[in-house]
Motif scaffolding. Structure first.
Motif, PDB file in Angstrom:
ATOM      1  N   THR A   9       0.861  -1.235   0.046  1.00  0.00           N
ATOM      2  CA  THR A   9      -0.088   0.176   0.105  1.00  0.00           C
ATOM      3  C   THR A   9       1.021   1.355  -0.044  1.00  0.00           C
ATOM      4  N   GLU A  10       0.334   2.186  -0.406  1.00  0.00           N
ATOM      5  CA  GLU A  10       0.982   3.696  -0.476  1.00  0.00           C
ATOM      6  C   GLU A  10       1.526   3.862   0.903  1.00  0.00           C
ATOM      7  N   GLN A  11       0.495   3.753   1.806  1.00  0.00           N
ATOM      8  CA  GLN A  11       0.801   4.346   3.280  1.00  0.00           C
ATOM      9  C   GLN A  11       2.091   3.334   3.699  1.00  0.00           C
ATOM     10  N   ASP A  12       1.979   2.153   3.557  1.00  0.00           N
ATOM     11  CA  ASP A  12       3.113   1.090   4.121  1.00  0.00           C
ATOM     12  C   ASP A  12       4.154   1.470   3.379  1.00  0.00           C
ATOM     13  N   TYR A  13       4.482   1.889   2.241  1.00  0.00           N
ATOM     14  CA  TYR A  13       5.594   2.330   1.277  1.00  0.00           C
ATOM     15  C   TYR A  13       6.334   3.635   2.111  1.00  0.00           C
ATOM     16  N   GLN A  14       5.114   4.664   2.150  1.00  0.00           N
ATOM     17  CA  GLN A  14       5.764   5.891   2.954  1.00  0.00           C
ATOM     18  C   GLN A  14       6.164   5.505   4.189  1.00  0.00           C
ATOM     19  N   GLN A  15       5.816   4.642   5.130  1.00  0.00           N
ATOM     20  CA  GLN A  15       6.444   4.307   6.259  1.00  0.00           C
ATOM     21  C   GLN A  15       7.741   3.793   6.106  1.00  0.00           C
ATOM     22  N   PHE A  16       7.986   2.906   5.049  1.00  0.00           N
ATOM     23  CA  PHE A  16       9.164   2.147   5.123  1.00  0.00           C
ATOM     24  C   PHE A  16      10.284   3.367   4.458  1.00  0.00           C
ATOM     25  N   LYS A  17       9.959   4.177   3.482  1.00  0.00           N
ATOM     26  CA  LYS A  17      10.591   5.279   3.188  1.00  0.00           C
ATOM     27  C   LYS A  17      11.051   6.252   4.212  1.00  0.00           C
ATOM     28  N   SER A  18      10.278   6.336   5.233  1.00  0.00           N
ATOM     29  CA  SER A  18      10.461   7.326   6.303  1.00  0.00           C
ATOM     30  C   SER A  18      11.555   6.488   7.177  1.00  0.00           C
ATOM     31  N   LEU A  19      11.309   5.294   7.499  1.00  0.00           N
ATOM     32  CA  LEU A  19      11.941   4.582   8.404  1.00  0.00           C
ATOM     33  C   LEU A  19      13.651   4.564   7.747  1.00  0.00           C
ATOM     34  N   ALA A  20      13.440   4.211   6.602  1.00  0.00           N
ATOM     35  CA  ALA A  20      14.622   4.119   5.726  1.00  0.00           C
ATOM     36  C   ALA A  20      15.615   5.377   5.827  1.00  0.00           C
ATOM     37  N   ALA A  21      14.913   6.425   5.558  1.00  0.00           N
ATOM     38  CA  ALA A  21      15.658   7.780   5.418  1.00  0.00           C
ATOM     39  C   ALA A  21      16.267   8.125   6.990  1.00  0.00           C
ATOM     40  N   SER A  22      15.518   7.611   7.872  1.00  0.00           N
ATOM     41  CA  SER A  22      15.749   8.169   9.320  1.00  0.00           C
ATOM     42  C   SER A  22      17.321   7.163   9.860  1.00  0.00           C
ATOM     43  N   ALA A  23      17.282   5.948   9.247  1.00  0.00           N
ATOM     44  CA  ALA A  23      18.020   4.951   9.689  1.00  0.00           C
ATOM     45  C   ALA A  23      19.281   5.054   8.487  1.00  0.00           C
TER      46      ALA A  23
END
Length: 76
Positions: A9-23
């Motif tokens: 889902t777009e929501q899941d992808y955005q969460q992964f992007k956010s987590l990836a960016a912060s890590a």
């Protein structure tokens, strides 16, 4: 490595992007790690009692912390 396509889902992808960016890691790396964790947990057939969600059993007789409850349940 074997490349695959996964629909999320777009929501899941955005969460992964956010987590990836912060890590400071790529999204694909996080997804590979999540898939590997899933395989380990599935292969073991069980998870830790510490991962269980609390069940609402009604009125508490005592105000115990989560750690106190684990200690009581896991006593030999």
């Amino acid at each position: 490595m074997k490349p695959i396509s996964v629909h999320v889902t777009e929501q899941d992808y955005q969460q992964f992007k956010s987590l990836a960016a912060s890590a400071g890691r790529p999204v694909a790396e996080l997804i590979r790690e999540a898939m590997a964790m899933y395989l380990v947990e599935s292969a073991s057939g069980r998870s830790s009692i510490r991962e269980l969600k609390p069940h609402d059993s009604g009125h508490l007789l005592a105000d115990w912390t989560r750690e106190e409850l684990y200690d009581e349940m896991l006593e030999p």
